[in-house]
Design a protein around this motif. Sequence first.
Motif, PDB file in Angstrom:
ATOM      1  N   UNK A  24       0.812  -1.219   0.000  1.00 15.23           N
ATOM      2  CA  UNK A  24       0.000   0.000   0.000  1.00 15.23           C
ATOM      3  C   UNK A  24       0.847   1.271   0.000  1.00 15.23           C
ATOM      4  N   UNK A  25       2.146   1.121   0.251  1.00 15.15           N
ATOM      5  CA  UNK A  25       3.043   2.281   0.215  1.00 15.15           C
ATOM      6  C   UNK A  25       3.566   2.532  -1.195  1.00 15.15           C
ATOM      7  N   UNK A  26       3.521   1.508  -2.044  1.00 17.28           N
ATOM      8  CA  UNK A  26       4.198   1.584  -3.340  1.00 17.28           C
ATOM      9  C   UNK A  26       3.721   2.756  -4.217  1.00 17.28           C
ATOM     10  N   UNK A  27       2.368   2.956  -4.376  1.00 19.14           N
ATOM     11  CA  UNK A  27       1.954   4.082  -5.222  1.00 19.14           C
ATOM     12  C   UNK A  27       2.568   5.412  -4.795  1.00 19.14           C
ATOM     13  N   UNK A  28       2.599   5.694  -3.476  1.00 13.53           N
ATOM     14  CA  UNK A  28       3.197   6.966  -3.058  1.00 13.53           C
ATOM     15  C   UNK A  28       4.703   6.973  -3.275  1.00 13.53           C
ATOM     16  N   UNK A  29       5.327   5.791  -3.192  1.00 15.73           N
ATOM     17  CA  UNK A  29       6.772   5.728  -3.409  1.00 15.73           C
ATOM     18  C   UNK A  29       7.129   6.117  -4.843  1.00 15.73           C
ATOM     19  N   UNK A  30       6.233   5.781  -5.788  1.00 18.82           N
ATOM     20  CA  UNK A  30       6.473   6.148  -7.181  1.00 18.82           C
ATOM     21  C   UNK A  30       6.457   7.681  -7.321  1.00 18.82           C
ATOM     22  N   UNK A  31       5.680   8.339  -6.457  1.00 23.87           N
ATOM     23  CA  UNK A  31       5.598   9.802  -6.467  1.00 23.87           C
ATOM     24  C   UNK A  31       6.919  10.495  -6.221  1.00 23.87           C
ATOM     25  N   UNK A  32       7.927   9.734  -5.824  1.00 22.22           N
ATOM     26  CA  UNK A  32       9.258  10.278  -5.561  1.00 22.22           C
ATOM     27  C   UNK A  32       9.823  10.990  -6.798  1.00 22.22           C
ATOM     28  N   UNK A  33       9.430  10.534  -7.996  1.00 22.38           N
ATOM     29  CA  UNK A  33       9.968  11.148  -9.223  1.00 22.38           C
ATOM     30  C   UNK A  33       9.551  12.607  -9.366  1.00 22.38           C
ATOM     31  N   UNK A  34       8.490  13.004  -8.617  1.00 18.64           N
ATOM     32  CA  UNK A  34       8.068  14.405  -8.666  1.00 18.64           C
ATOM     33  C   UNK A  34       9.016  15.344  -7.917  1.00 18.64           C
ATOM     34  N   UNK A  35       9.906  14.743  -7.130  1.00 19.07           N
ATOM     35  CA  UNK A  35      10.837  15.574  -6.366  1.00 19.07           C
ATOM     36  C   UNK A  35      12.263  15.375  -6.860  1.00 19.07           C
ATOM     37  N   UNK A  36      12.627  16.181  -7.855  1.00 21.26           N
ATOM     38  CA  UNK A  36      13.947  16.071  -8.466  1.00 21.26           C
ATOM     39  C   UNK A  36      15.049  16.223  -7.424  1.00 21.26           C
ATOM     40  N   UNK A  37      14.754  17.060  -6.407  1.00 22.89           N
ATOM     41  CA  UNK A  37      15.747  17.356  -5.374  1.00 22.89           C
ATOM     42  C   UNK A  37      16.251  16.091  -4.677  1.00 22.89           C
TER      43      UNK A  37
ATOM     44  N   UNK B  24      19.748  14.608  -2.069  1.00 26.60           N
ATOM     45  CA  UNK B  24      19.069  13.346  -1.795  1.00 26.60           C
ATOM     46  C   UNK B  24      19.956  12.387  -1.026  1.00 26.60           C
ATOM     47  N   UNK B  25      21.226  12.340  -1.433  1.00 25.55           N
ATOM     48  CA  UNK B  25      22.190  11.475  -0.773  1.00 25.55           C
ATOM     49  C   UNK B  25      22.379  11.914   0.678  1.00 25.55           C
ATOM     50  N   UNK B  26      22.449  13.229   0.881  1.00 24.02           N
ATOM     51  CA  UNK B  26      22.590  13.768   2.240  1.00 24.02           C
ATOM     52  C   UNK B  26      21.387  13.390   3.091  1.00 24.02           C
ATOM     53  N   UNK B  27      20.193  13.456   2.472  1.00 24.09           N
ATOM     54  CA  UNK B  27      18.982  13.117   3.216  1.00 24.09           C
ATOM     55  C   UNK B  27      19.015  11.649   3.641  1.00 24.09           C
ATOM     56  N   UNK B  28      19.448  10.776   2.735  1.00 28.26           N
ATOM     57  CA  UNK B  28      19.526   9.351   3.078  1.00 28.26           C
ATOM     58  C   UNK B  28      20.510   9.139   4.234  1.00 28.26           C
TER      59      UNK B  28
END
Lengths: 224, 123
Positions: free
Chosen positions: B70-83, B89-93
Motif C-alpha cells: 500500500x506504500x508503493x503508489x506513493x513511493x512512485x511519487x518520488x519522481x516528482x521531487x527532483x531534489x 538526496x544522498x545527504x537526506x539518506x
Amino acid sequence: MMIIVYTVATYLIYLLSKKVYSKWNIPFFHPLLLSPILLIVMITLTHVTADQYMEYSKVLSHLLGPATVAFAVPIYKNIAVVRKNIGTILVSIITGTLVAIFSTFVLSKLIRLSYDFSISILPRSITTPIAIEVSKEIGGLPTLTTVFVIITGVVGGIVGPAVLRWLSIQTPIAKGLALGMGAHGVGTNKAMEYGKQEGTFSSLAMIFAALITLVWGIWLIPYL
Amino acid sequence: MKKLGVIIIQVLFLHVFLFLGIMLKHIIPSPIPSSMYGLLLLFLALLFHIVKLEWVEQGAGWLMAELLLFFIPSAVGIVNYQQIISLQGLEIVVLITVSTIIVMGLTALTADKIAVRKRRRSS
C-alpha cells in the motif's frame, strides 16, 4: 480500465519484488525500492505521469486506511502483554519519539535542508497515515513526508538488525520496540521474522509512536 | 479460494470501522486521523465482544502482512521531487540513516534496561 491495469501491474510487480528479495536478500532489492523503480520504468515507457499513476492505483494506497484500523487486532490479542508492560512501552517510546524528532531536526539544520523539506521530514519515523496528519498539522508537504517515511522504512529494515547486534540486545521487548519505533510497518515486518513476541512489541511500538508523535506535533514541534 | 473470499469480506467489514471513524472525527474533531479513530472503535468493539475476533482476524492479518504494497503508489511519487534524486538526496539518506540508528539504539537500550531490571526485581 487503466485502474485495473495499473492496480494489477503494481500487485504483480510487488509479488515479484518480494520473491526476488526473499531469494537474494540484498538491501537494494527491498520491495519498497525495487517495485517503485520497476513501476517508474513501466510508466515512463507507457507515457503515464506519476500523478496519473497514483490516481490509477488509488485502491492500493486507500487500503492503508483499513490496514491502520486492523492494528486493533494485535493490540486486542495481546492485551495482557500490553497491561503487563505498559510502563516499559511508554518510557521507551516517549524516549524514541523525542530522539527521532530532535536528531532529525538537528541533522536537517546541519545539512541546511530547505524549509519545506526540514518540516516535512520531522514525522518520518511513524506510519504513513499518521505521519501525513502530523505533516499537515505542522505545515509540511504530505507527499514529501510519505517519501521520507518510506526511506526511513527501507533504511531501518536494513540497519535495524545490525544495530540490535552491535548493542547485543537480548530481550524480545527491546528488539520489537526498537524496530517498530525506528522503522514503523517495515520494522514490524522485520520484527515478525525474529518471532511472535518481537512482532507484537513492534506493532505496539508503531501504534504508540504514532499517537505520541501526534501529541508532539501539536505541543512541541511548533516551538522548535 | 474460500480463504480469499473470507479475506475480501473481512477487509470490507473493516471499512465499517473506517467509516465509523470518519463519523466520530466529525463529532469529536481533532488532528487524530479517522483511521486511528477506527482503530480505537474496533479495539473497543473487540474488548466488549460486540465484534468477534474471527470476524476480522484473517482480513486484518492480510492487510498487515501486505502493508508494504500500500506504500508503493506513493513511493512512485518520488519522481516528482527532483531534489531527492540529487546530491541533497544522498545527504537526506545519510541523515535518515544516522538518525534511525540513534533512535533504534536508544529505544532498544532503554527498553532493555527496564526489562532486565524488572526481571531482577521479580526474581
